[in-house]
Scaffold this active site. Structure first.
Site, mmCIF file in Angstrom:
data_model
loop_
_atom_site.group_PDB
_atom_site.id
_atom_site.type_symbol
_atom_site.label_atom_id
_atom_site.label_comp_id
_atom_site.label_asym_id
_atom_site.label_seq_id
_atom_site.Cartn_x
_atom_site.Cartn_y
_atom_site.Cartn_z
ATOM 1 N N ASP A 1 -2.950 -3.056 -5.208
ATOM 2 C CA ASP A 1 -1.901 -3.985 -4.788
ATOM 3 C C ASP A 1 -0.921 -4.260 -5.925
ATOM 4 O O ASP A 1 0.302 -4.314 -5.728
ATOM 5 C CB ASP A 1 -2.518 -5.314 -4.343
ATOM 6 C CG ASP A 1 -3.038 -5.286 -2.916
ATOM 7 O OD1 ASP A 1 -2.726 -4.337 -2.174
ATOM 8 O OD2 ASP A 1 -3.755 -6.235 -2.544
ATOM 9 N N HIS B 1 -9.036 -2.597 -5.196
ATOM 10 C CA HIS B 1 -7.962 -2.841 -4.234
ATOM 11 C C HIS B 1 -6.899 -3.765 -4.825
ATOM 12 O O HIS B 1 -5.701 -3.554 -4.627
ATOM 13 C CB HIS B 1 -8.512 -3.443 -2.940
ATOM 14 C CG HIS B 1 -7.444 -3.617 -1.906
ATOM 15 N ND1 HIS B 1 -7.047 -2.599 -1.069
ATOM 16 C CD2 HIS B 1 -6.643 -4.681 -1.611
ATOM 17 C CE1 HIS B 1 -6.063 -3.025 -0.299
ATOM 18 N NE2 HIS B 1 -5.803 -4.284 -0.605
ATOM 19 N N HIS C 1 -0.541 -11.579 -4.986
ATOM 20 C CA HIS C 1 0.821 -11.081 -4.806
ATOM 21 C C HIS C 1 1.879 -12.024 -5.372
ATOM 22 O O HIS C 1 2.858 -11.568 -5.971
ATOM 23 C CB HIS C 1 1.086 -10.832 -3.329
ATOM 24 C CG HIS C 1 0.324 -9.669 -2.769
ATOM 25 N ND1 HIS C 1 0.561 -8.365 -3.152
ATOM 26 C CD2 HIS C 1 -0.680 -9.609 -1.868
ATOM 27 C CE1 HIS C 1 -0.257 -7.552 -2.509
ATOM 28 N NE2 HIS C 1 -1.024 -8.278 -1.725
ATOM 29 N N HIS D 1 0.827 -1.203 0.000
ATOM 30 C CA HIS D 1 0.000 0.000 0.000
ATOM 31 C C HIS D 1 0.868 1.263 0.000
ATOM 32 O O HIS D 1 0.575 2.235 -0.702
ATOM 33 C CB HIS D 1 -0.941 0.026 1.195
ATOM 34 C CG HIS D 1 -1.905 -1.119 1.225
ATOM 35 N ND1 HIS D 1 -2.801 -1.305 2.256
ATOM 36 C CD2 HIS D 1 -2.109 -2.149 0.366
ATOM 37 C CE1 HIS D 1 -3.517 -2.400 2.025
ATOM 38 N NE2 HIS D 1 -3.103 -2.916 0.872
#
Length: 289
Positions: free
Chosen positions: A247, A243, A270, A83
């Protein structure tokens, strides 16, 4: 192959930013200091003020599944950087030193907005000693997770554009799509406010893995089979996929250089983001494998 193109004068923060907060996964408080840098060094990071900072592009990367973490060359580990790094990238900060005392970047409300607003308040200083160079692709790149049916692709583009598609079996998350060019304005308005999210059924398993120990309804959107558990409303109808795009931006910043590409993520996370980051870093080094 890649080529560099001059974009604009490099920027740094006008003033130092200091904040404290609780980590999402550790549950412990940490202190973060963002310091202006007048070297053409990119974003540098260290675990205390007494240690030398390292370029984020020189750090080893890993993901425990729900965050992105760095192993610094001196062995220190810093958790949940995405973030903050997304905010530095999205708000146009080229050079700065990030000091993380406590091992994990605070989660705040689960979005990047607290970081983006602090950076906007601090302001940017344009530097006279260099120009920002971006990496442009001349051909597409693809990384895949066949088992999960997920992928991340990069396509040549004159600007940085992110597109993302998610699909969950929870009826209230479902399939969501988001796409936007990344600018300071779009980051602040369309990316940064989107909060992290989780299905209630996954919370216990995360805690068994030693994750989300600092998680609460104040710093994550939680969905069960009846809808949103939090006593709040969504900031966007497709907040969850926004979101994920945020990311992705934070993870892409770990290439250590600005990127001009249209990056598309499909049901990724991720770990897959970081596989693309490693691919891009190899291209920057001239390794075409």
């Amino acid at each position: 192959m890649e080529r560099k193109i001059a974009m604009a004068k490099r920027t740094t923060l006008r003033r130092t930013i200091k904040v404290k907060g609780k980590g999402l996964h550790s549950g412990r408080e940490s202190a973060i200091t963002l310091v202006p840098s007048y070297r053409e060094s990119g974003i540098m990071i260290c675990a205390s003020r007494e240690k030398n900072p390292y370029p984020i592009g020189d750090c080893e990367l890993f993901s425990p599944g729900r965050s992105t973490c760095l192993v610094l060359p001196d062995g220190e580990i810093i958790y949940t950087v995405e973030h903050l790094l997304a905010s530095l990238y999205g708000m146009g900060v080229d050079d700065a030193v990030v000091v993380v005392e406590g091992g994990e970047v605070p989660i705040f409300d689960g979005s990047a907005l607290p970081w983006a607003e602090r950076i906007k308040d601090a302001g940017l200083a344009e530097k006279d000693d260099g120009e920002e160079g971006s990496i442009n692709l001349s051909s597409p790149l693809l990384v895949e997770d066949d088992e999960a049916g997920a992928w991340v692709a990069c396509f040549p583009s004159d600007v940085l554009k992110l597109s993302y598609i998610i699909s969950f079996d929870n009826d209230f998350i479902g399939t969501q799509v988001f796409s936007s060019v990344v600018t300071e304005e779009t980051f602040l308005k369309d990316f940064a406010p989107a909060r992290t999210f989780v299905r209630l059924e996954d919370v216990d398993e995360l805690k068994k893995q030693g994750l989300a120990l600092g998680g609460s309804l104040d710093n994550a959107l939680v969905f069960d089979d009846k809808g949103l558990v939090n006593d709040t409303s969504l900031r966007f109808e497709n907040e969850c996929v926004r979101h994920k795009a945020m990311d992705l931006l934070g993870d892409l910043s770990l290439v250590g250089k600005s990127l001009c590409a249209h990056v598309v993520g499909f049901k990724a996370g991720h770990r897959l983001h970081l596989r693309m980051v490693e691919r891009l870093k190899r291209l920057c080094r001239g390794d075409m494998s």
